[in-house]
Design a protein around this motif. Sequence first.
Motif, PDB file in Angstrom:
ATOM      1  N   LYS B 260     -15.915   2.567 -11.260  1.00  6.87           N
ATOM      2  CA  LYS B 260     -15.080   1.723 -10.424  1.00  6.87           C
ATOM      3  C   LYS B 260     -15.240   2.236  -9.002  1.00  6.87           C
ATOM      4  CE  LYS B 260     -11.462   1.060 -13.844  1.00  6.87           C
ATOM      5  NZ  LYS B 260     -10.139   1.582 -14.196  1.00  6.87           N
ATOM      6  N   THR B 265     -10.049   2.764  -7.627  1.00  4.54           N
ATOM      7  CA  THR B 265      -9.471   3.903  -8.324  1.00  4.54           C
ATOM      8  C   THR B 265      -8.176   4.331  -7.647  1.00  4.54           C
ATOM      9  OG1 THR B 265     -11.711   4.601  -8.817  1.00  4.54           O
ATOM     10  CG2 THR B 265      -9.979   6.209  -9.213  1.00  4.54           C
ATOM     11  N   LEU B 266      -8.225   4.408  -6.294  1.00  4.74           N
ATOM     12  CA  LEU B 266      -7.053   4.873  -5.546  1.00  4.74           C
ATOM     13  C   LEU B 266      -5.886   3.910  -5.649  1.00  4.74           C
ATOM     14  CD1 LEU B 266      -8.602   6.323  -2.281  1.00  4.74           C
ATOM     15  CD2 LEU B 266      -7.442   7.565  -4.117  1.00  4.74           C
ATOM     16  N   PHE B 267      -6.198   2.625  -5.608  1.00  6.27           N
ATOM     17  CA  PHE B 267      -5.100   1.667  -5.561  1.00  6.27           C
ATOM     18  C   PHE B 267      -4.789   1.036  -6.915  1.00  6.27           C
ATOM     19  CE2 PHE B 267      -6.718   1.784  -1.159  1.00  6.27           C
ATOM     20  CZ  PHE B 267      -5.643   2.475  -0.634  1.00  6.27           C
ATOM     21  N   GLY B 268      -5.451   1.553  -7.936  1.00  4.78           N
ATOM     22  CA  GLY B 268      -5.045   1.202  -9.291  1.00  4.78           C
ATOM     23  C   GLY B 268      -5.347  -0.208  -9.718  1.00  4.78           C
TER      24      GLY B 268
END
Lengths: 108, 270
Positions: B260, B265-268
């Motif tokens: 991803k 990844t950071l913001f889900g």
Amino acid sequence: MMMSIMERLFRKRNDTASVAKERLQIVLAHERAGRTAPDFLPLLQKELLSVVAKYLEVEDEMIKITLEKAGEVSVLEINVELDKARIKKSLPIAEKPVDTKKAAVGIL
Amino acid sequence: MSKVITITSGKGGVGKTTTSAAFATGLAQRGNKTVVIDFDVGLRNLDLIMGVERRVVFDFINVINGDANLNQALIKDKRVDNLYIFPTSQTRDKDALSKEGVARVINELRDNFDYIICDSPAGIEHGALTALYHADAAIIVTNPEVSSVRDSDRILGMLASKSRRAEENEAPVDEYLLLTRYSPERVERGEMLSIEDVQEILSVPLIGVIPESEAVLKASNTGMPVILDTESTAGIAYGDAVARFLGEQREMRFLKAQKKSLLRTLFGKA
């Protein structure tokens, strides 16, 4: 948004796979040992138990026999748990020839 | 030299028939005269997976009982040259497989085929033991999941003690591990046993890893061996496994989770 970052950073890894691996290793070690054990072991266990039972009141599960291989050496290990066993009141007379058949039947 | 390959697993539903169909098709595609036999008497399904269910006239049990000869019972595949399907009976019970009868049929097949693929039933009883008895090689189909791995270990024990090779003190059966329904994403999340985990536990050489794939169900819907779906990851992975079986060096594929992007990844956003 913030939650997602925090979760990623602080969440403990939900590692069920390693639990699965450990459980499998334990159960398979046990099952493999049972598979390779020679056929006489259960009978040996019964006969030994019958001898022990002449002197002590023991239950089936108090005697454990394992055959382990460590490299070239095979070790037959016999464990009798004595803590819970009671010494029999009427001990057999040592000189008398042992009637193992009778003893075995008594245990069975 | 003719070779008998048994596809087995102990546990049901892990992909034995899918693998049997794929392997037989792959071997035939590479020019080997191949027959795939259904040993699952009473619960035959290889015919459906191979898409020949409407062409079954005589079966394995008929041949064992002498009611039909091999040529009458073998179904020639219409898609791939050199490929034959040997269906089993849907109505009889598994005890219909007599030891002498099976031996006679296997020996006759050995004279006529390069590879004889035996699709084993689940379990460790008569049917499964009959399917593995004549094996020269065995492919152990395993899902990365505790009950499947345990049952595979059990079957490995059977191969070592109950096969013809074991009984007659010949060289042991060649064993290969095929991991199916593998999900790299779940392995990365620590939710699924990894290839290394399963190999460490079973210590059998790995012949292939088939990723979890929608193509398997789609292929079975239409009666096409999934190996013929060369667009799918599962089809390609089966092709690789067959190539490795024939001695080719091929890297394992589809073992990494789909990456991803960092932002996702950071913001889900999955």
